[in-house]
Write an enzyme that holds these catalytic residues in place. Structure first.
Site, PDB file in Angstrom:
ATOM      1  N   GLU A  78      34.918  52.896  44.723  1.00 38.37           N
ATOM      2  CA  GLU A  78      34.033  52.327  45.756  1.00 38.37           C
ATOM      3  C   GLU A  78      34.631  52.511  47.142  1.00 38.37           C
ATOM      4  O   GLU A  78      35.738  52.032  47.414  1.00 38.37           O
ATOM      5  CB  GLU A  78      33.805  50.831  45.467  1.00 38.37           C
ATOM      6  N   LYS A 258      33.300  38.784  42.722  1.00 42.50           N
ATOM      7  CA  LYS A 258      33.294  40.256  42.579  1.00 42.50           C
ATOM      8  C   LYS A 258      34.115  40.880  43.701  1.00 42.50           C
ATOM      9  O   LYS A 258      34.877  41.837  43.494  1.00 42.50           O
ATOM     10  CB  LYS A 258      31.847  40.772  42.594  1.00 42.50           C
ATOM     11  N   ASP A 274      45.597  45.844  31.873  1.00 46.05           N
ATOM     12  CA  ASP A 274      44.305  45.565  31.234  1.00 46.05           C
ATOM     13  C   ASP A 274      43.495  44.633  32.144  1.00 46.05           C
ATOM     14  O   ASP A 274      43.586  43.409  32.051  1.00 46.05           O
ATOM     15  CB  ASP A 274      44.571  44.921  29.864  1.00 46.05           C
ATOM     16  N   HIS A 371      30.767  49.254  55.553  1.00 47.23           N
ATOM     17  CA  HIS A 371      30.719  49.795  54.200  1.00 47.23           C
ATOM     18  C   HIS A 371      29.979  51.136  54.187  1.00 47.23           C
ATOM     19  O   HIS A 371      30.452  52.122  53.646  1.00 47.23           O
ATOM     20  CB  HIS A 371      30.005  48.783  53.298  1.00 47.23           C
TER      21      HIS A 371
HETATM   22  C1  MEV Z   1      30.943  44.399  47.438  1.00 43.34           C
HETATM   23  O1  MEV Z   1      31.629  45.314  46.613  1.00 43.34           O
HETATM   24  C2  MEV Z   1      31.615  43.036  47.450  1.00 43.34           C
HETATM   25  C3  MEV Z   1      30.915  41.963  48.279  1.00 43.34           C
HETATM   26  O2  MEV Z   1      29.579  41.785  47.832  1.00 43.34           O
HETATM   27  C4  MEV Z   1      31.694  40.678  48.086  1.00 43.34           C
HETATM   28  C5  MEV Z   1      31.045  39.455  48.714  1.00 43.34           C
HETATM   29  O3  MEV Z   1      29.823  39.408  48.880  1.00 43.34           O
HETATM   30  O4  MEV Z   1      31.808  38.497  48.967  1.00 43.34           O
HETATM   31  C6  MEV Z   1      30.822  42.342  49.738  1.00 43.34           C
END
Ligand code: MEV
Length: 391
Positions: A78, A258, A274, A371
C-alpha cells in the site's frame, strides 16, 4: 537494543532504490538484503511451492524507541504507509519519541477437557508441579535455555457445564512459541484428562496472548504537529477527537485499528513474523470488554498530544521465517533488536506511529490528498512490466 546509527536520513526518499540499499546494507552484518528467498528455500518452508511472491520492501525513517534511533523495514503493497509512519515518527521524536515496554514472553496453551468429574478443579490445581514437569519434558531445549512452563489456570464450565479448560502458561524466551506450546499441550492433555476424570478435547495455543502484552506511548508538543494550513494545536485536538470517535463506535474503531496494523503488519512481515497471529490476538483483545474498541488512544495533556497503545504481541526472533528467510534475518539485524521483547516494543511503536499519521491527516486535510498523490506516483507501472521480477 543494538543501535545501528541515526534514523533521521534527510533526502533518503529522493535516492534510487540501489543507493538506499547501499546505505542500509552498511548497517547490517548479515548479507540477506541482497539475497532474497530462493524457490528451493520456499519449497522447504511450505508445501506445493511454485515460486516466491514478492512484495515491496521499504524503510521507515526517523524512529526513536526508548531513546534509541532505529530504521524500520516494512514489507507492504500500500502506497503512503511508509511515508506516513516516517512522518509520524519525525513528529514523535520532537517530544518523547516512543517509550515502549513488553511483558515477559509468556504464551498460553489451552487444553480442553470434556465431561470432567466432580472435584476436577481442585485435583488439577494440586497437580501443577507434575504437569509442569511433563510439559517441560516435551521441550528440553527450551528448558535448557531457561524457558518452560511457569503456571497453570483451570477454567470451569466454559460455555456451559461439561467443558473445563486448562491454560498452560509457558515462557517461550525469544520464540513466538506456537509450536512449543502446542507440543506441550499435546504432551500433557491425556494426563490432565485423567486427573480431571474427563476426556481430552482440543490442545492448542490461544492467540489471545494476554500475558504477553506490549505497550508504547509518546507525548508530542503541539508545535511538532503543525501542517500546512493547520496549527499544531488544532491537529492535536482533531486527533484526540478522532480517538474519542473510535472509542464510541466499533465501525470507526475497526478502521482506526486497521491504520495501526498498516504499520505493524508491514513490519512483522518484513521480520518474518506471523502477523495473522498478532492480528487475531489484538482484535480479540480489542473486544475483551464486550464491545470492539481502539487499541491506541490519544488525549491532550497540557500543550502535548499524548498517545498510548497496548495489545498482545506474540513475536519471535528465532524459528520460522524469522530464521529461514534471508531478508527477514537482515531486517531484524537492521532494526537492532536483540530479543523478542524488544521486537514487540518496536512493533507497537510502529503501530502507534501509523495511527497518528492517519488521524493527523484525517483531522486536517483529509487522507486522500497525501495518499492519492503517492498512490498516483507509485501505481504507474503496468503489472506486466518487463524485469519487475528480477532480483
Ligand atoms: C488506510 O489504509 C488506513 C486509514 O483508514 C486508517 C484510519 O482511518 O484511521 C486511513
Amino acid at each position: 537494543m543494538n543501535p545501528k546509527g541515526k534514523s533521521r536520513l534527510p533526502g533518503f526518499h529522493k535516492r534510487s532504490p540501489a543507493k538506499r540499499l547501499e546505505e542500509i546494507s552498511q548497517r547490517v552484518s548479515k548479507p540477506g538484503f541482497g539475497v532474497g528467498l530462493t524457490v528451493e528455500k520456499a519449497d522447504a518452508m511450505i508445501e506445493n511451492a511454485v515460486g516466491v511472491f514478492r512484495l515491496p520492501l521499504g524503510i521507515a525513517t526517523n524512529f526513536m524507541v526508548n531513546g534509541v534511533e532505529l530504521l524500520v523495514p516494512m514489507a507492504v503493497e500500500e502506497p503512503s504507509v511508509i511515508a506516513a509512519a516516517s512522518n509520524a515518527a519525525r513528529m514523535a521524536r520532537v517530544g518523547t519519541g516512543f517509550l515502549a515496554q513488553a511483558d515477559p514472553p509468556i504464551m498460553t496453551g489451552q487444553v480442553e477437557i470434556l465431561d470432567p468429574a466432580a472435584g476436577a478443579r481442585e485435583r488439577l490445581e494440586n497437580s501443577v508441579d507434575e504437569i509442569a514437569a511433563l510439559a517441560d519434558s516435551a521441550q528440553p531445549e527450551l528448558v535448557s535455555l531457561g524457558g518452560g512452563m511457569r503456571t497453570m489456570d483451570v477454567r470451569c464450565d466454559v460455555g456451559g457445564p461439561g467443558r473445563l479448560v486448562v491454560h498452560l502458561h509457558v515462557d517461550c524466551l525469544d520464540a513466538m512459541g506456537a509450536n512449543m506450546v502446542n507440543t506441550m499441550a499435546e504432551a500433557v492433555s491425556h494426563r490432565l484428562a485423567e486427573i480431571a476424570g474427563g476426556r481430552p478435547g482440543l490442545r492448542i495455543l490461544t492467540n489471545l496472548a494476554d500475558r504477553r502484552l506490549a505497550r508504547a506511548s509518546c507525548a508530542i508538543p503541539f508545535t511538532a504537529l503543525e501542517r500546512e494550513g493547520f496549527p499544531g494545536k488544532d491537529v492535536a485536538v482533531g486527533v484526540s477527537a478522532a480517538s474519542d470517535f473510535a472509542s464510541s463506535d466499533p465501525y470507526r474503531a475497526a478502521t482506526h485499528n486497521k491504520g495501526i496494523f498498516n504499520g505493524i503488519d508491514a513490519f512483522l512481515l518484513a521480520c518474518g513474523n506471523d502477523w495473522r497471529a498478532v492480528e487475531a490476538g489484538a482484535h480479540a483483545f480489542a473486544a475483551r470488554n464486550g464491545s470492539y474498541s481502539p487499541l491506541a488512544t490519544w488525549r491532550i495533556e497540557g500543550s502535548d498530544l499524548v498517545g498510548k497503545v497496548e495489545m498482545p504481541m506474540a513475536v519471535g526472533m528465532v524459528g520460522g521465517a524469522s530464521t529461514a528467510h534471508p531478508r527477514a534475518v537482515a531486517c531484524l539485524d537492521l532494526v537492532g533488536v536483540e530479543c523478542a521483547s524488544e521486537l514487540a516494543q518496536v512493533a507497537v511503536s510502529v503501530g502507534l506511529a501509523s495511527n497518528l499519521a492517519a488521524l493527523a491527516a484525517l483531522s486536517s486535510e483529509g487522507i486522500q490528498s497525501g495518499h492519492m498523490r503517492l498512490h498516483g506516483k507509485k501505481q504507474r507501472l503496468p503489472a506486466d512490466t518487463e524485469g519487475i521480477d528480477s532480483e
